[in-house]
Structure formats: structure tokens, C-alpha cells
Design a protein around this motif. Structure first.
Motif, PDB file in Angstrom:
ATOM      1  N   GLN A  16       0.792  -1.247   0.024  1.00 22.61           N
ATOM      2  CA  GLN A  16      -0.056   0.022   0.061  1.00 22.61           C
ATOM      3  C   GLN A  16       0.916   1.333   0.104  1.00 22.61           C
ATOM      4  OE1 GLN A  16      -2.587  -0.603   3.395  1.00 22.61           O
ATOM      5  NE2 GLN A  16      -3.989  -1.357   2.290  1.00 22.61           N
ATOM      6  N   LEU A  17       1.893   1.245   0.977  1.00 26.20           N
ATOM      7  CA  LEU A  17       2.832   2.517   0.847  1.00 26.20           C
ATOM      8  C   LEU A  17       3.647   2.476  -0.584  1.00 26.20           C
ATOM      9  CD1 LEU A  17       4.331   1.992   4.485  1.00 26.20           C
ATOM     10  CD2 LEU A  17       2.821   3.721   3.768  1.00 26.20           C
ATOM     11  N   ARG A  18       3.904   1.501  -0.913  1.00 20.08           N
ATOM     12  CA  ARG A  18       4.631   1.407  -2.449  1.00 20.08           C
ATOM     13  C   ARG A  18       3.689   2.135  -3.302  1.00 20.08           C
ATOM     14  NH1 ARG A  18       6.023  -3.925  -2.704  1.00 20.08           N
ATOM     15  NH2 ARG A  18       7.907  -3.361  -1.510  1.00 20.08           N
ATOM     16  N   GLN A  19       2.366   1.619  -3.449  1.00 22.10           N
ATOM     17  CA  GLN A  19       1.274   2.234  -4.432  1.00 22.10           C
ATOM     18  C   GLN A  19       1.037   3.574  -4.092  1.00 22.10           C
ATOM     19  OE1 GLN A  19      -2.052  -0.337  -4.153  1.00 22.10           O
ATOM     20  NE2 GLN A  19      -1.247  -1.951  -5.261  1.00 22.10           N
ATOM     21  N   GLU A  20       1.087   4.242  -2.872  1.00 26.35           N
ATOM     22  CA  GLU A  20       0.873   5.348  -2.516  1.00 26.35           C
ATOM     23  C   GLU A  20       1.916   6.158  -3.038  1.00 26.35           C
ATOM     24  OE1 GLU A  20       0.591   8.068   1.433  1.00 26.35           O
ATOM     25  OE2 GLU A  20      -0.489   6.052   1.647  1.00 26.35           O
ATOM     26  N   ALA A  21       3.369   5.694  -2.749  1.00 21.90           N
ATOM     27  CA  ALA A  21       4.381   6.333  -3.283  1.00 21.90           C
ATOM     28  C   ALA A  21       4.355   6.580  -4.694  1.00 21.90           C
ATOM     29  CB  ALA A  21       5.597   5.754  -2.850  1.00 21.90           C
ATOM     30  N   ASN A  22       3.999   5.382  -5.409  1.00 23.42           N
ATOM     31  CA  ASN A  22       3.969   5.764  -6.847  1.00 23.42           C
ATOM     32  C   ASN A  22       2.811   6.863  -7.225  1.00 23.42           C
ATOM     33  OD1 ASN A  22       5.944   3.897  -7.521  1.00 23.42           O
ATOM     34  ND2 ASN A  22       4.435   1.975  -7.456  1.00 23.42           N
ATOM     35  N   THR A  23       1.716   6.738  -6.796  1.00 24.18           N
ATOM     36  CA  THR A  23       0.740   7.802  -6.893  1.00 24.18           C
ATOM     37  C   THR A  23       1.266   8.926  -6.752  1.00 24.18           C
ATOM     38  OG1 THR A  23      -0.902   6.223  -6.519  1.00 24.18           O
ATOM     39  CG2 THR A  23      -1.547   8.494  -6.369  1.00 24.18           C
ATOM     40  N   ARG A  24       1.995   9.293  -5.575  1.00 22.62           N
ATOM     41  CA  ARG A  24       2.480  10.631  -5.177  1.00 22.62           C
ATOM     42  C   ARG A  24       3.544  10.907  -6.398  1.00 22.62           C
ATOM     43  NH1 ARG A  24       3.039  11.138   1.297  1.00 22.62           N
ATOM     44  NH2 ARG A  24       0.696  11.067   1.613  1.00 22.62           N
ATOM     45  N   LYS A  25       4.279   9.940  -6.736  1.00 20.03           N
ATOM     46  CA  LYS A  25       5.421  10.341  -7.817  1.00 20.03           C
ATOM     47  C   LYS A  25       4.869  10.636  -8.894  1.00 20.03           C
ATOM     48  CE  LYS A  25       9.428   8.067  -9.990  1.00 20.03           C
ATOM     49  NZ  LYS A  25      10.259   6.775 -10.133  1.00 20.03           N
ATOM     50  N   GLN A  26       3.573  10.040  -9.487  1.00 19.02           N
ATOM     51  CA  GLN A  26       3.137  10.470 -10.642  1.00 19.02           C
ATOM     52  C   GLN A  26       2.331  11.673 -10.652  1.00 19.02           C
ATOM     53  OE1 GLN A  26       2.937   8.437 -13.496  1.00 19.02           O
ATOM     54  NE2 GLN A  26       4.295   7.176 -12.631  1.00 19.02           N
ATOM     55  N   LYS A  27       1.856  12.119  -9.396  1.00 21.60           N
ATOM     56  CA  LYS A  27       1.382  13.518  -9.191  1.00 21.60           C
ATOM     57  C   LYS A  27       2.285  14.493  -9.457  1.00 21.60           C
ATOM     58  CE  LYS A  27      -2.813  12.364  -6.700  1.00 21.60           C
ATOM     59  NZ  LYS A  27      -3.646  12.408  -5.198  1.00 21.60           N
ATOM     60  N   PHE A  28       3.458  14.111  -8.865  1.00 23.01           N
ATOM     61  CA  PHE A  28       4.653  15.032  -8.945  1.00 23.01           C
ATOM     62  C   PHE A  28       4.928  15.095 -10.516  1.00 23.01           C
ATOM     63  CE2 PHE A  28       9.168  15.565  -9.092  1.00 23.01           C
ATOM     64  CZ  PHE A  28       9.546  16.696  -8.520  1.00 23.01           C
ATOM     65  N   LEU A  29       5.244  14.230 -10.871  1.00 25.89           N
ATOM     66  CA  LEU A  29       5.537  14.266 -12.430  1.00 25.89           C
ATOM     67  C   LEU A  29       5.016  15.021 -13.297  1.00 25.89           C
ATOM     68  CD1 LEU A  29       7.317  10.691 -12.826  1.00 25.89           C
ATOM     69  CD2 LEU A  29       8.451  12.620 -12.622  1.00 25.89           C
ATOM     70  N   LEU A  30       3.439  14.768 -13.029  1.00 30.91           N
ATOM     71  CA  LEU A  30       2.311  15.485 -13.671  1.00 30.91           C
ATOM     72  C   LEU A  30       2.486  16.905 -13.498  1.00 30.91           C
ATOM     73  CD1 LEU A  30      -0.873  13.214 -13.550  1.00 30.91           C
ATOM     74  CD2 LEU A  30       0.567  13.575 -15.451  1.00 30.91           C
TER      75      LEU A  30
END
Length: 117
Positions: A16-30
Motif C-alpha cells: 500500500q505504501l509503495r502504491q501510495e508512493a507511486n501515486t504521489r510520484k506520478q502526481k509530482f511528475l504531472l
């Protein structure tokens, strides 16, 4: 066992933390891409504004030059008008002098004719 359940929960939480980190990373990249695009647009706008300023400055310089030329032309015209007025006055004076001489000659001629008669 409790350890297996705890490990399974830990793996689940880790995922869950990995998925949340990926989601945040995607938002950051966007957001980062959005920022880069906006920055490019702003830089283009700034360049356009600078070009507009340079063009306006050039137009102002041309207008100032034209204004100076117009002022010189007005000054030349005024000078020519003054010269024309002076020439007209001189012509009137000459005309008056010639008329006075003609009158004197006529008078002299009349006197001569009177004397001859």
C-alpha cells in the motif's frame, strides 16, 4: 501463526505504501511537467513582450526623428516666409523709389515743356 499474519500485514502495508508512493510520484511528475510547460509558455510570452517593447522603442525613435524633421521644416518655412516678407518690403520700397523718380521726371518734363512753350 501470528508471525506469518504479522508478516502478511507488513507486506500488505508495504505494498500500500509503495502504491501510495507511486501515486504521489506520478502526481509530482504531472505537476513537474505542467510547471515546465507553463514556464515555457511564460518564457514565450516574455519574449513576445520584449519584442513588442523593442518594436515600440524603434517606432518611438522613428517618430522622434520625424518630429525633429518636421520642426526643422517648420523653421525653414518660417525663415522662407520671413525672407519673402523682406523681399516684398524691398520690392515695395523699390517701387516707391521708381514711382518717385517717374513723378520727378514727369514734373521735370512738364516744366521743360512749359519753359519751351
Amino acid at each position: 501463526t501470528t508471525a506469518e499474519l504479522s508478516a502478511a500485514n507488513d507486506r500488505k502495508e508495504c505494498e500500500q505504501l509503495r502504491q501510495e508512493a507511486n501515486t504521489r510520484k506520478q502526481k509530482f511528475l504531472l505537476l513537474q511537467n505542467s510547471f515546465k510547460l507553463e514556464r515555457k509558455e511564460l518564457e514565450k510570452s516574455l519574449e513576445s513582450v520584449r519584442e513588442g517593447q523593442a518594436e515600440l522603442q524603434e517606432r518611438c525613435q522613428l517618430a522622434e526623428g520625424a518630429n525633429e524633421e518636421a520642426q526643422l521644416e517648420v523653421a525653414r518655412s518660417v525663415g522662407l516666409m520671413e525672407e519673402a516678407n523682406q523681399a516684398e518690403q524691398a520690392a515695395r520700397q523699390s517701387e516707391a523709389q521708381v514711382q518717385a523718380r517717374l513723378d520727378a521726371l514727369h514734373q521735370q518734363h512738364s516744366e521743360t515743356l512749359t519753359q519751351l512753350a
